[in-house]
Design a protein around this motif. Sequence first.
Motif, PDB file in Angstrom:
ATOM      1  N   HIS A  75       4.733   4.073   9.046  1.00 49.95           N
ATOM      2  CA  HIS A  75       5.464   3.009   8.353  1.00 49.95           C
ATOM      3  C   HIS A  75       4.637   1.751   8.160  1.00 49.95           C
ATOM      4  N   THR A  76       3.329   1.882   8.068  1.00 54.21           N
ATOM      5  CA  THR A  76       2.475   0.724   7.819  1.00 54.21           C
ATOM      6  C   THR A  76       1.554   1.042   6.634  1.00 54.21           C
ATOM      7  N   VAL A  77       0.762   0.044   6.244  1.00 51.95           N
ATOM      8  CA  VAL A  77      -0.217   0.294   5.192  1.00 51.95           C
ATOM      9  C   VAL A  77      -1.592   0.628   5.783  1.00 51.95           C
ATOM     10  N   ARG A  78      -1.656   0.736   7.128  1.00 44.78           N
ATOM     11  CA  ARG A  78      -2.903   1.225   7.719  1.00 44.78           C
ATOM     12  C   ARG A  78      -2.994   2.725   7.447  1.00 44.78           C
ATOM     13  N   GLY A 183       5.799 -12.557  -0.633  1.00 43.62           N
ATOM     14  CA  GLY A 183       4.952 -12.397  -1.813  1.00 43.62           C
ATOM     15  C   GLY A 183       3.996 -11.226  -1.745  1.00 43.62           C
ATOM     16  N   PHE A 184       4.267 -10.281  -0.809  1.00 45.63           N
ATOM     17  CA  PHE A 184       3.443  -9.076  -0.732  1.00 45.63           C
ATOM     18  C   PHE A 184       4.214  -7.982  -1.464  1.00 45.63           C
ATOM     19  N   SER A 185       3.711  -7.560  -2.623  1.00 42.75           N
ATOM     20  CA  SER A 185       4.506  -6.612  -3.412  1.00 42.75           C
ATOM     21  C   SER A 185       3.694  -5.510  -4.073  1.00 42.75           C
ATOM     22  N   ASN A 186       2.366  -5.505  -3.877  1.00 42.86           N
ATOM     23  CA  ASN A 186       1.547  -4.503  -4.577  1.00 42.86           C
ATOM     24  C   ASN A 186       1.530  -3.176  -3.808  1.00 42.86           C
ATOM     25  N   PHE A 187       2.696  -2.575  -3.692  1.00 46.54           N
ATOM     26  CA  PHE A 187       2.815  -1.306  -2.973  1.00 46.54           C
ATOM     27  C   PHE A 187       2.399  -0.141  -3.860  1.00 46.54           C
ATOM     28  N   THR A 188       1.850   0.880  -3.235  1.00 44.13           N
ATOM     29  CA  THR A 188       1.540   2.106  -3.970  1.00 44.13           C
ATOM     30  C   THR A 188       2.827   2.919  -4.131  1.00 44.13           C
ATOM     31  N   ASP A 189       2.797   3.899  -5.022  1.00 42.82           N
ATOM     32  CA  ASP A 189       3.982   4.758  -5.212  1.00 42.82           C
ATOM     33  C   ASP A 189       4.319   5.467  -3.907  1.00 42.82           C
ATOM     34  N   GLU A 191       3.741   4.405  -0.840  1.00 45.15           N
ATOM     35  CA  GLU A 191       4.378   3.445   0.071  1.00 45.15           C
ATOM     36  C   GLU A 191       5.829   3.191  -0.335  1.00 45.15           C
ATOM     37  N   ARG A 192       6.090   3.053  -1.613  1.00 38.96           N
ATOM     38  CA  ARG A 192       7.474   2.825  -2.055  1.00 38.96           C
ATOM     39  C   ARG A 192       8.368   3.998  -1.644  1.00 38.96           C
ATOM     40  N   ARG A 193       7.833   5.198  -1.700  1.00 36.23           N
ATOM     41  CA  ARG A 193       8.623   6.372  -1.259  1.00 36.23           C
ATOM     42  C   ARG A 193       8.851   6.308   0.248  1.00 36.23           C
ATOM     43  N   ARG A 194       7.790   6.009   1.003  1.00 34.90           N
ATOM     44  CA  ARG A 194       7.916   5.992   2.467  1.00 34.90           C
ATOM     45  C   ARG A 194       8.799   4.850   2.952  1.00 34.90           C
ATOM     46  N   PHE A 195       8.870   3.772   2.180  1.00 31.70           N
ATOM     47  CA  PHE A 195       9.643   2.596   2.596  1.00 31.70           C
ATOM     48  C   PHE A 195      11.047   2.585   1.975  1.00 31.70           C
ATOM     49  N   ALA A 196      11.553   3.764   1.590  1.00 34.04           N
ATOM     50  CA  ALA A 196      12.910   3.842   1.019  1.00 34.04           C
ATOM     51  C   ALA A 196      13.913   3.273   2.020  1.00 34.04           C
ATOM     52  N   PRO A 197      14.933   2.525   1.551  1.00 31.20           N
ATOM     53  CA  PRO A 197      15.845   1.827   2.457  1.00 31.20           C
ATOM     54  C   PRO A 197      16.684   2.764   3.335  1.00 31.20           C
TER      55      PRO A 197
END
Length: 297
Positions: A75-78, A183-189, A191-197
Amino acid sequence: MTISIQPIDPVSRPFFAGEVSGIDITRPITREEATSIAQGMDQFGVLVFHDQRLTDEAQMEFSRNFGELEVATTHTVRDAAKTRLGVHINDISNLDNDSNVLARDDRRRLFSLGTRLWHSDSSFKEVPAKYSLLSARIIPSKGGETEFADMRAAFDALDDDLKAECETLVCEHSQLFSREQIGFSNFTDDERRRFAPARQRLVRRHPSSGRRSLFLASHAGTIVGWPMPEARMFLRDLVEHATQRKFVYAHTWRQFDLVIWDNQATMHRGRRYDASEARDMHRTTVAGLRSTMAEAA
Ligand SMILES: [Fe+2]
């Protein structure tokens, strides 16, 4: 040695943060000691242990007294394939895989700045975290405190109408919502899938103490069935209420402190420190048992 737990602030917040003494948690502890700590967690919500020179192995062994460990890397961008630490250790540092301080504009550092917003760990997972255990390995010369807010006291202080309204509400939590705020919003596709609510009740009843609390976090970005701006303003007002200084304990770290907090009853945030100094904190996370949606109302 006999384990003892004393309130850190016995006058204004007697049952929020406690200091534990008379125990060496770098070695295996007894069942009785684990029970005392669990009871202390139900009473307080935050417990501080000083001078515990934990290895990652010892920290994991100690943490497993309180439940199963969460896997830390999804659940991180590392990059999960190249983490500095093992899969059960959350890397709460500003270091790269060679233990060099990250550049000020490094994407991993900028993502991690989201932890300076008030939150509850893993509220964005369907089954959110029970306890977090944070071990201070390297601390900066100043700053970098961690603040904790008591969500039981915050709930108790609401008026009856607001309590009744909050009890009916369900929020959606995602790291997309918390990072958006800084203001951090440049997520990859990916990441957007993994960070689903994930959906969580706004009011929880504690599984062992039975106390009710507000389940808030900067990850909460919507209230199911509400228009977004109204939901955001309502949540913002609740966070403002819940983080008044009278509900907050600020922990100033010493090297080799271990602090445990109950994510079911508290929020926390990290504070600023000099970006050129190293700060290395290792976190184990004990998983909760069920979704808040499955908890008794
Ligand atoms: Fe956190």
